[in-house]
Design an enzyme around this catalytic site. Sequence first.
Site, PDB file in Angstrom:
ATOM      1  N   LYS A  90     -16.290 -34.276  43.892  1.00  0.00           N
ATOM      2  CA  LYS A  90     -17.364 -33.409  43.376  1.00  0.00           C
ATOM      3  C   LYS A  90     -17.360 -33.432  41.850  1.00  0.00           C
ATOM      4  O   LYS A  90     -18.400 -33.603  41.214  1.00  0.00           O
ATOM      5  CB  LYS A  90     -17.137 -31.974  43.878  1.00  0.00           C
ATOM      6  CG  LYS A  90     -17.899 -30.925  43.102  1.00  0.00           C
ATOM      7  CD  LYS A  90     -17.661 -29.532  43.646  1.00  0.00           C
ATOM      8  CE  LYS A  90     -16.526 -28.770  43.026  1.00  0.00           C
ATOM      9  NZ  LYS A  90     -16.745 -28.338  41.639  1.00  0.00           N
ATOM     10  N   ASN A  91     -16.160 -33.280  41.279  1.00  0.00           N
ATOM     11  CA  ASN A  91     -16.084 -33.150  39.822  1.00  0.00           C
ATOM     12  C   ASN A  91     -16.367 -34.458  39.085  1.00  0.00           C
ATOM     13  O   ASN A  91     -16.530 -34.461  37.865  1.00  0.00           O
ATOM     14  CB  ASN A  91     -14.710 -32.596  39.415  1.00  0.00           C
ATOM     15  CG  ASN A  91     -14.589 -31.122  39.748  1.00  0.00           C
ATOM     16  OD1 ASN A  91     -15.549 -30.504  40.210  1.00  0.00           O
ATOM     17  ND2 ASN A  91     -13.418 -30.551  39.513  1.00  0.00           N
ATOM     18  N   CYS A 148     -18.208 -16.085  36.253  1.00  0.00           N
ATOM     19  CA  CYS A 148     -17.325 -16.785  37.175  1.00  0.00           C
ATOM     20  C   CYS A 148     -16.111 -15.920  37.456  1.00  0.00           C
ATOM     21  O   CYS A 148     -15.577 -15.278  36.552  1.00  0.00           O
ATOM     22  CB  CYS A 148     -16.918 -18.099  36.529  1.00  0.00           C
ATOM     23  SG  CYS A 148     -15.848 -19.049  37.557  1.00  0.00           S
ATOM     24  N   ARG A 178     -14.902 -18.351  31.030  1.00  0.00           N
ATOM     25  CA  ARG A 178     -15.400 -19.724  30.955  1.00  0.00           C
ATOM     26  C   ARG A 178     -16.523 -19.921  29.920  1.00  0.00           C
ATOM     27  O   ARG A 178     -17.671 -20.205  30.265  1.00  0.00           O
ATOM     28  CB  ARG A 178     -15.831 -20.200  32.340  1.00  0.00           C
ATOM     29  CG  ARG A 178     -14.676 -20.124  33.315  1.00  0.00           C
ATOM     30  CD  ARG A 178     -14.979 -20.726  34.630  1.00  0.00           C
ATOM     31  NE  ARG A 178     -14.893 -22.169  34.634  1.00  0.00           N
ATOM     32  CZ  ARG A 178     -14.979 -22.899  35.744  1.00  0.00           C
ATOM     33  NH1 ARG A 178     -15.151 -22.319  36.900  1.00  0.00           N
ATOM     34  NH2 ARG A 178     -14.891 -24.196  35.684  1.00  0.00           N
ATOM     35  N   LYS A 234      -9.470 -27.370  21.877  1.00  0.00           N
ATOM     36  CA  LYS A 234      -8.796 -27.098  23.153  1.00  0.00           C
ATOM     37  C   LYS A 234      -9.232 -28.190  24.122  1.00  0.00           C
ATOM     38  O   LYS A 234     -10.360 -28.672  24.023  1.00  0.00           O
ATOM     39  CB  LYS A 234      -9.278 -25.733  23.642  1.00  0.00           C
ATOM     40  CG  LYS A 234      -8.633 -25.216  24.869  1.00  0.00           C
ATOM     41  CD  LYS A 234      -9.067 -23.774  25.126  1.00  0.00           C
ATOM     42  CE  LYS A 234      -8.324 -23.246  26.338  1.00  0.00           C
ATOM     43  NZ  LYS A 234      -8.687 -21.898  26.664  1.00  0.00           N
ATOM     44  N   VAL A 245     -12.443 -30.270  30.156  1.00  0.00           N
ATOM     45  CA  VAL A 245     -13.037 -31.345  30.962  1.00  0.00           C
ATOM     46  C   VAL A 245     -14.545 -31.392  30.716  1.00  0.00           C
ATOM     47  O   VAL A 245     -15.117 -32.423  30.353  1.00  0.00           O
ATOM     48  CB  VAL A 245     -12.744 -31.085  32.469  1.00  0.00           C
ATOM     49  CG1 VAL A 245     -13.493 -32.055  33.356  1.00  0.00           C
ATOM     50  CG2 VAL A 245     -11.249 -31.155  32.739  1.00  0.00           C
ATOM     51  N   ASP A 268      -6.782 -26.634  39.958  1.00  0.00           N
ATOM     52  CA  ASP A 268      -7.546 -26.592  41.208  1.00  0.00           C
ATOM     53  C   ASP A 268      -6.657 -26.719  42.452  1.00  0.00           C
ATOM     54  O   ASP A 268      -7.152 -26.626  43.574  1.00  0.00           O
ATOM     55  CB  ASP A 268      -8.609 -27.707  41.229  1.00  0.00           C
ATOM     56  CG  ASP A 268      -9.768 -27.391  40.303  1.00  0.00           C
ATOM     57  OD1 ASP A 268      -9.827 -26.269  39.778  1.00  0.00           O
ATOM     58  OD2 ASP A 268     -10.623 -28.277  40.085  1.00  0.00           O
ATOM     59  N   ILE A 281      -4.455 -22.592  32.571  1.00  0.00           N
ATOM     60  CA  ILE A 281      -5.826 -23.046  32.264  1.00  0.00           C
ATOM     61  C   ILE A 281      -6.833 -21.900  32.303  1.00  0.00           C
ATOM     62  O   ILE A 281      -7.613 -21.714  31.363  1.00  0.00           O
ATOM     63  CB  ILE A 281      -6.283 -24.163  33.239  1.00  0.00           C
ATOM     64  CG1 ILE A 281      -5.250 -25.298  33.321  1.00  0.00           C
ATOM     65  CG2 ILE A 281      -7.666 -24.706  32.849  1.00  0.00           C
ATOM     66  CD1 ILE A 281      -5.107 -26.153  32.097  1.00  0.00           C
ATOM     67  N   ARG A 294     -19.150 -25.248  48.527  1.00  0.00           N
ATOM     68  CA  ARG A 294     -19.449 -25.876  47.228  1.00  0.00           C
ATOM     69  C   ARG A 294     -18.559 -27.087  47.008  1.00  0.00           C
ATOM     70  O   ARG A 294     -18.905 -27.975  46.233  1.00  0.00           O
ATOM     71  CB  ARG A 294     -19.198 -24.881  46.087  1.00  0.00           C
ATOM     72  CG  ARG A 294     -20.222 -23.775  45.994  1.00  0.00           C
ATOM     73  CD  ARG A 294     -19.968 -22.936  44.763  1.00  0.00           C
ATOM     74  NE  ARG A 294     -19.579 -23.798  43.655  1.00  0.00           N
ATOM     75  CZ  ARG A 294     -18.626 -23.522  42.779  1.00  0.00           C
ATOM     76  NH1 ARG A 294     -17.958 -22.401  42.843  1.00  0.00           N
ATOM     77  NH2 ARG A 294     -18.333 -24.366  41.825  1.00  0.00           N
TER      78      ARG A 294
HETATM   79  C1  UD1 Z   1     -13.519 -28.424  35.202  1.00  0.00           C
HETATM   80  C2  UD1 Z   1     -13.599 -28.558  36.704  1.00  0.00           C
HETATM   81  C3  UD1 Z   1     -12.832 -27.427  37.380  1.00  0.00           C
HETATM   82  C4  UD1 Z   1     -11.391 -27.403  36.856  1.00  0.00           C
HETATM   83  C5  UD1 Z   1     -11.367 -27.358  35.334  1.00  0.00           C
HETATM   84  C6  UD1 Z   1      -9.969 -27.488  34.746  1.00  0.00           C
HETATM   85  C7  UD1 Z   1     -15.741 -29.619  37.054  1.00  0.00           C
HETATM   86  C8  UD1 Z   1     -17.140 -29.506  37.538  1.00  0.00           C
HETATM   87  N1  UD1 Z   1     -14.993 -28.488  37.094  1.00  0.00           N
HETATM   88  O1  UD1 Z   1     -14.137 -27.181  34.838  1.00  0.00           O
HETATM   89  O2  UD1 Z   1     -12.831 -27.669  38.779  1.00  0.00           O
HETATM   90  O3  UD1 Z   1     -10.740 -26.253  37.342  1.00  0.00           O
HETATM   91  O4  UD1 Z   1     -12.159 -28.441  34.792  1.00  0.00           O
HETATM   92  O5  UD1 Z   1      -9.369 -28.660  35.183  1.00  0.00           O
HETATM   93  O6  UD1 Z   1     -15.285 -30.677  36.686  1.00  0.00           O
HETATM   94  N2  UD1 Z   1     -13.004 -23.539  27.543  1.00  0.00           N
HETATM   95  C9  UD1 Z   1     -13.354 -22.902  26.369  1.00  0.00           C
HETATM   96  N3  UD1 Z   1     -14.546 -23.264  25.785  1.00  0.00           N
HETATM   97  C10 UD1 Z   1     -15.380 -24.210  26.308  1.00  0.00           C
HETATM   98  C11 UD1 Z   1     -14.990 -24.866  27.498  1.00  0.00           C
HETATM   99  C12 UD1 Z   1     -13.794 -24.522  28.096  1.00  0.00           C
HETATM  100  O7  UD1 Z   1     -12.632 -22.045  25.870  1.00  0.00           O
HETATM  101  O8  UD1 Z   1     -16.422 -24.482  25.709  1.00  0.00           O
HETATM  102  C13 UD1 Z   1     -11.728 -23.188  28.217  1.00  0.00           C
HETATM  103  C14 UD1 Z   1     -11.924 -22.606  29.618  1.00  0.00           C
HETATM  104  O9  UD1 Z   1     -12.228 -21.222  29.585  1.00  0.00           O
HETATM  105  C15 UD1 Z   1     -10.603 -22.913  30.265  1.00  0.00           C
HETATM  106  C16 UD1 Z   1     -10.201 -24.250  29.626  1.00  0.00           C
HETATM  107  O10 UD1 Z   1     -10.984 -24.362  28.431  1.00  0.00           O
HETATM  108  O11 UD1 Z   1      -9.652 -21.938  29.900  1.00  0.00           O
HETATM  109  C17 UD1 Z   1     -10.459 -25.471  30.479  1.00  0.00           C
HETATM  110  O12 UD1 Z   1     -11.778 -25.446  30.972  1.00  0.00           O
HETATM  111  P1  UD1 Z   1     -12.582 -26.777  31.253  1.00  0.00           P
HETATM  112  O13 UD1 Z   1     -11.657 -27.929  31.280  1.00  0.00           O
HETATM  113  O14 UD1 Z   1     -13.749 -26.841  30.333  1.00  0.00           O
HETATM  114  O15 UD1 Z   1     -13.136 -26.501  32.728  1.00  0.00           O
HETATM  115  P2  UD1 Z   1     -14.529 -26.942  33.316  1.00  0.00           P
HETATM  116  O16 UD1 Z   1     -14.998 -28.197  32.714  1.00  0.00           O
HETATM  117  O17 UD1 Z   1     -15.444 -25.759  33.315  1.00  0.00           O
END
Ligand code: UD1
Length: 419
Positions: free
Chosen positions: A22-23, A118, A123, A163, A166, A307, A329, A399
């Site tokens: 999915k991701n 969420c 997030r 930071k 993903v 995850d 995370i 999902r």
């Molecule tokens: C993706 C995955 C999710 C997984 C996560 C961490 C998808 C669709 N989802 O979510 O399943 O759990 O990676 O491996 O691929 N953060 C900020 N600012 C931002 C973006 C992120 O502070 O602009 C923080 C988040 O709050 C979190 C950390 O960075 O604490 C990691 O989040 P991130 O890697 O961005 O997760 P997603 O991409 O949302």
Amino acid sequence: MQKLEIKGGRKISGTIVISGSKNATLPILASTILTNKKIIITNAPILRDVETMVGLLSTMGSTIKLNKKEKKIEIFNQKTLKTFAPYHLLKTMRAGVLVLGPLLAKYGMAKVSLPGGCAIGPRPINLHLDALKKMGANIKIKNGYIVASAKKGLKGCFIKFPKISVGATENILIASCFAKGKTKLRNCALEPEVQDLINFLKKLGCKINRVGKRSIDVTGVEKLKPITYRVIFDRIEAGTYIIAAALTNGRLKITNIDPKVMSTEINLLHKIGVKIIRKKNYVIVSCPKKLKSIHTMTKPYPGLPTDLQAQIMVLMTKAEGISTIRETIFENRFMHVSELRRMGAHIEIRGNKAKIIGKSKLNGAELMATDLRASVSLVLAGLVASNKTIVNRIYHLDRGYENIETKLSNCGAQIRRLK
Ligand code: UD1
């Protein structure tokens, strides 16, 4: 509202074919905004999030077809797309924000709803927005929407993410493919799903180089090619079923995977005592006599994926002694704990650390799913609990897990969907 009913105590044995990730599928789909050539994606998982992304692209004007039977998505953007991503499609799927980068890169403008709240933490998307601003975008937040423009197009620049994220890495990576000149991305996420997106974009004709640890250089291009691309397998789904077999003393063959991609998870499960034989594109999991406790923490790849944290925690309730898992995370990713406790698990939470006292006897109960991975951990607990477990609100599960009840019942579980 649909529920799952599980009667515990059955071994999970047989063969499970793992679906596409999915991701990986979601960012790949978002990136097709860049191209008007025909794209075919195979091994696509048939999941609600994927259908939502397909719906979003279709609303924007893409000719996109999801063939559920063949697990194939065909995309042909024959006309200019609308640059608007409405709230009702982003409120259930945060990954919808991944259309922002490609829309800005291709059309120089975008109005994208801020993703919905969420359960697992706030997030934010500041990393996505700050990087796009650095690339020359003008961004305002108005009435719950990100209103962005880059009239002269995005320009390549140096971006060091403060930071590891993903989503931000993916959004900016896609945007960089159509930016003018070179973009140097540093402190990037290296998850296999990010690498899969890179492989897809490179096949399309984008110029992307991994130039060092967590460093990616992208040179903007103007033309792309039509391609067919097979999405990588879902390592979280694979990890979940390995745990299902280990928990229930089963013997399971898990196919359609590349064990090398999930060495961290497999090594950790080995350490716990789970027997896993690795072959080129499958593993065989068999039951351990005793499970050992562990002390571990979630980390960005190649660390232990957040995850899989909830599922490992369920396994630890059956291990000898005391285990600890630190969640580094997300702030609020222990939502499953209160439900596991209602089943008889002994788990204490202090800050971001969970202490699991092993050898708990789990009893079936009626439970509430709160997020995707929490939901599946409750299903796992139900598989080893005595009596009947009911998991409510399984729309979360739909999902991210394709045909979970069919895959598990084909391997001996007593599980059914109540409508
Ligand atoms: C993706 C995955 C999710 C997984 C996560 C961490 C998808 C669709 N989802 O979510 O399943 O759990 O990676 O491996 O691929 N953060 C900020 N600012 C931002 C973006 C992120 O502070 O602009 C923080 C988040 O709050 C979190 C950390 O960075 O604490 C990691 O989040 P991130 O890697 O961005 O997760 P997603 O991409 O949302």
